[in-house]
Design an enzyme around this catalytic site. Structure first.
Site, PDB file in Angstrom:
ATOM      1  N   THR A 125      57.827  52.893   6.230  1.00 29.55           N
ATOM      2  CA  THR A 125      56.632  52.404   5.553  1.00 29.55           C
ATOM      3  C   THR A 125      56.524  50.886   5.738  1.00 29.55           C
ATOM      4  O   THR A 125      56.441  50.141   4.770  1.00 29.55           O
ATOM      5  CB  THR A 125      56.691  52.731   4.052  1.00 29.55           C
ATOM      6  N   HIS A 126      56.556  50.441   6.989  1.00 28.83           N
ATOM      7  CA  HIS A 126      56.495  49.009   7.253  1.00 28.83           C
ATOM      8  C   HIS A 126      55.142  48.535   7.772  1.00 28.83           C
ATOM      9  O   HIS A 126      54.597  47.551   7.310  1.00 28.83           O
ATOM     10  CB  HIS A 126      57.594  48.608   8.239  1.00 28.83           C
ATOM     11  N   ASP A 181      56.542  41.342  10.412  1.00 30.99           N
ATOM     12  CA  ASP A 181      57.518  41.965   9.533  1.00 30.99           C
ATOM     13  C   ASP A 181      58.681  40.976   9.397  1.00 30.99           C
ATOM     14  O   ASP A 181      59.063  40.326  10.375  1.00 30.99           O
ATOM     15  CB  ASP A 181      58.016  43.266  10.157  1.00 30.99           C
ATOM     16  N   HIS A 201      70.307  39.615   1.824  1.00 30.72           N
ATOM     17  CA  HIS A 201      70.313  39.375   3.274  1.00 30.72           C
ATOM     18  C   HIS A 201      70.416  37.883   3.586  1.00 30.72           C
ATOM     19  O   HIS A 201      71.054  37.495   4.558  1.00 30.72           O
ATOM     20  CB  HIS A 201      69.068  39.981   3.922  1.00 30.72           C
ATOM     21  N   TRP A 207      54.320  67.966  -0.852  1.00 26.98           N
ATOM     22  CA  TRP A 207      53.758  66.633  -0.807  1.00 26.98           C
ATOM     23  C   TRP A 207      52.941  66.431  -2.071  1.00 26.98           C
ATOM     24  O   TRP A 207      52.179  67.303  -2.457  1.00 26.98           O
ATOM     25  CB  TRP A 207      52.890  66.490   0.446  1.00 26.98           C
ATOM     26  N   TRP A 238      61.938  50.873  -2.744  1.00 29.47           N
ATOM     27  CA  TRP A 238      61.131  49.850  -3.428  1.00 29.47           C
ATOM     28  C   TRP A 238      59.714  50.327  -3.737  1.00 29.47           C
ATOM     29  O   TRP A 238      59.175  50.053  -4.815  1.00 29.47           O
ATOM     30  CB  TRP A 238      61.113  48.551  -2.617  1.00 29.47           C
ATOM     31  N   ASN A 239      59.091  51.045  -2.787  1.00 27.38           N
ATOM     32  CA  ASN A 239      57.724  51.508  -3.049  1.00 27.38           C
ATOM     33  C   ASN A 239      57.679  52.451  -4.248  1.00 27.38           C
ATOM     34  O   ASN A 239      56.764  52.388  -5.063  1.00 27.38           O
ATOM     35  CB  ASN A 239      57.144  52.207  -1.816  1.00 27.38           C
ATOM     36  N   GLY A 252      70.154  51.751   2.534  1.00 31.38           N
ATOM     37  CA  GLY A 252      69.348  50.533   2.569  1.00 31.38           C
ATOM     38  C   GLY A 252      69.418  49.793   1.246  1.00 31.38           C
ATOM     39  O   GLY A 252      70.494  49.639   0.661  1.00 31.38           O
ATOM     40  N   GLN A 294      68.314  50.767  -1.567  1.00 33.03           N
ATOM     41  CA  GLN A 294      68.142  51.661  -2.718  1.00 33.03           C
ATOM     42  C   GLN A 294      69.187  51.458  -3.820  1.00 33.03           C
ATOM     43  O   GLN A 294      68.871  51.516  -5.010  1.00 33.03           O
ATOM     44  CB  GLN A 294      68.127  53.122  -2.235  1.00 33.03           C
TER      45      GLN A 294
END
Ligand SMILES: *[C@@H]1O[C@H](CO)[C@@H](O)[C@H](O)[C@H]1NC(C)=O
Ligand SMILES: *[C@@H]1O[C@H](CO)[C@@H](O)[C@H](O)[C@H]1NC(C)=O
Ligand SMILES: *[C@@H]1O[C@H](CO)[C@@H](O)[C@H](O)[C@H]1NC(C)=O
Ligand SMILES: CC(=O)N[C@H]1CO[C@H](CO)[C@@H](O)[C@@H]1O
Length: 454
Positions: free
Chosen positions: A25-26, A124, A155, A334, A355-356, A375, A377
């Site tokens: 989702t970038h 990005d 990071h 879905w 995050w979303n 990641g 999460q």
């Protein structure tokens, strides 16, 4: 050039190159942010670079067309006659390997076609190489970080983290007390790429990102001020400028997701804060023993539920579960997640804490039970439990029947759960304020537009 501003239209010489990361989702949030900017500056030329595949979804005919934004296809880095090895990350690694050359040649094409040199790179945040590229072009660099501020800080401080915990990580889970704004943090909360798998293509990219972002003209982030002031200050002291311009779910019209399974109508029949909503996002299916434990706890608890599930319910869930819970629960492939979370019947969200999804829960005012996988999460889950106190993890981060039932009881029925709901509603209020006309995110967006288009 400013002396000419009165005579010729300088806007017409501006060329913004947008470099999207075409996975996960970038690319979509970057495109929607850039479209908002492009609408404000109709005379400025925008060139959007992504792969053919990502381009085909982003620019499908149902999406708005802007005359000053053109998209170009970047090579995906796959060799001719590519045969997938089965490793799900391989296409991403090959793409990373092809960077930045694959972008450079298409950008040259866009410059030749428009006759305009690139004056600003909006990318990005992953694209560390943009710092040098922008210098070479005498252009600005405006990276967008699509996740939360705390993972971004991790990071930026990767070298420090590796230095401090490098030798201890093998032994056991160690408390981390040297980072500001991260109470109760443990080494296992960090993304793999920071502490374990540090030589892979992804880890290398993120590491370089952390080192290069301080060179950016401004770093934009899909978050809002007040979410974590301490970490925001820390980022600000590392960057030239940080601008919170989110949450995008409130600033940008969201694609309408059809409610094919009638989730909203079903929720309408339930009492306030009585329903459990479960989703692990679009990438992960939990391992079989956890799915069994989850199913058993859903069957045993008193709460009705909606389970958004990417697997095959008949095959992946215990035998007879679907049949036995037909009236109590709804299992859908879905779901219109944000609409569900905004519904007053939903009382808690069991989430992978991407995050979303965290932002969806904040905007819905729904506390969380976290089961993070990879990641950022785990860092998100740590913030949810220890900083914002708007949710709780399951014991040892694994879904067992006992730990799931305990977390459901805590969030749905206890006094602590009420406090969590109260706290997340407060955060929701801050998010709504931030995007209002004079709110911080709205003002920051104007600043960002100024920087990109002048
Ligand atoms: C674009 O940049 C090149 C190299 O810096 C320069 O020679 C050229 O004049 C520039 N073109 C325009 C239209 O500004
Ligand atoms: C249920 O929630 C809605 C929306 O928040 C609220 O207007 C309504 O008063 C609530 N109903 C009850 C019975 O609490
Ligand atoms: C926003 O701020 C401006 C300048 O301070 C003020 O004139 C305007 O009324 C404010 N608008 C809102 C909606 O608060
Ligand atoms: C080369 C290529 O496939 N480009 C496509 C990018 O997406 C647009 C919109 O779907 C297509 O029209 C282009 O053909």
């Amino acid at each position: 050039m400013s002396s000419l501003k009165g005579e010729i239209n300088v806007d017409k010489l501006l060329h913004v190159a947008v470099l999207a990361f075409p996975f996960g989702t970038h690319a979509a949030p970057l495109l929607s942010l850039v479209k908002r900017i492009a609408r404000e500056a109709p005379k400025v030329t925008f060139s959007f670079f992504s792969t053919t595949k990502s381009n085909a979804t982003l620019f499908s005919s149902s999406n708005e067309f802007l005359p000053n934004l053109k998209h170009y296809n970047v090579h995906d880095g796959l060799p001719q006659n590519y045969v997938p090895s089965g490793h799900p990350l391989e296409p991403i690694f090959l793409f990373i390997k092809a960077m930045p050359e694959n972008y450079k040649c298409v950008m040259d094409e866009a410059v030749a076609e428009t006759g305009k040199n690139i004056t600003c790179l909006v990318t990005d945040a992953f694209y560390w190489f943009s710092a040098d590229l922008a210098d070479e072009m005498h252009a600005k660099w405006v990276p967008l970080w699509t996740a939360g501020p705390h993972s971004l800080l991790a990071h930026v401080y990767t070298d420090l983290i590796r230095e401090k915990i490098g030798s201890k990580k093998e032994d056991h889970d160690v408390n981390v007390d040297f980072l500001p704004g991260f109470p109760k943090l443990k080494t296992s909360d960090f993304p793999q790429e920071i502490v374990n798998d540090i030589d892979g293509p992804f880890a290398t990219m993120l590491h370089k990102m952390g080192l290069e972002l301080p060179r950016a003209t401004v770093v934009a982030i899909n978050s809002f001020s007040t979410v974590h002031p301490l970490i925001e200050n820390e980022l600000n002291s590392n960057f030239k400028m940080l601008l919170n311009v989110g949450p995008f779910i409130l600033t940008t019209p969201q694609p309408i997701i059809a409610d094919e399974h009638g989730c909203i109508a079903w929720l309408n029949q339930h009492k306030n804060s009585s329903v459990v909503y479960i989703s692990f996002g679009s990438v992960v299916i939990p391992p079989p023993h956890e799915l069994t434990a989850l199913a058993e706890s859903l069957e045993e608890c008193e709460f009705p539920f909606i389970l958004a599930f990417r697997g095959n319910p008949e095959e992946n869930l215990p035998k007879g579960f679907v049949e036995r819970t037909r009236t109590k629960g709804k299992i859908v492939a879905w779901a219109p997640q944000l609409e569900i979370l905004k519904h007053s019947s939903v009382g808690v969200c069991l989430t992978h804490s991407g995050w979303n999804s965290v932002l969806d829960c904040i905007v819905g005012g729904v506390p969380m039970i976290t089961r993070p996988f990879f990641g950022d999460q785990k860092l998100n889950a740590r913030m949810i439990e220890s900083v914002w106190e708007i949710g709780v993890g399951v014991d040892n981060g694994v879904l067992t029947k006992e730990s799931t039932l305990k977390a459901l009881e805590l969030t749905m029925s206890s006094e602590k759960g009420k406090i969590m709901r109260h706290k997340i509603l407060k955060l929701k209020e801050f998010a709504l304020e931030a995007v209002q006309q004079n709110g911080t995110s709205a003002k920051n967006f104007n600043t960002l537009t100024q920087i990109v288009t002048c």
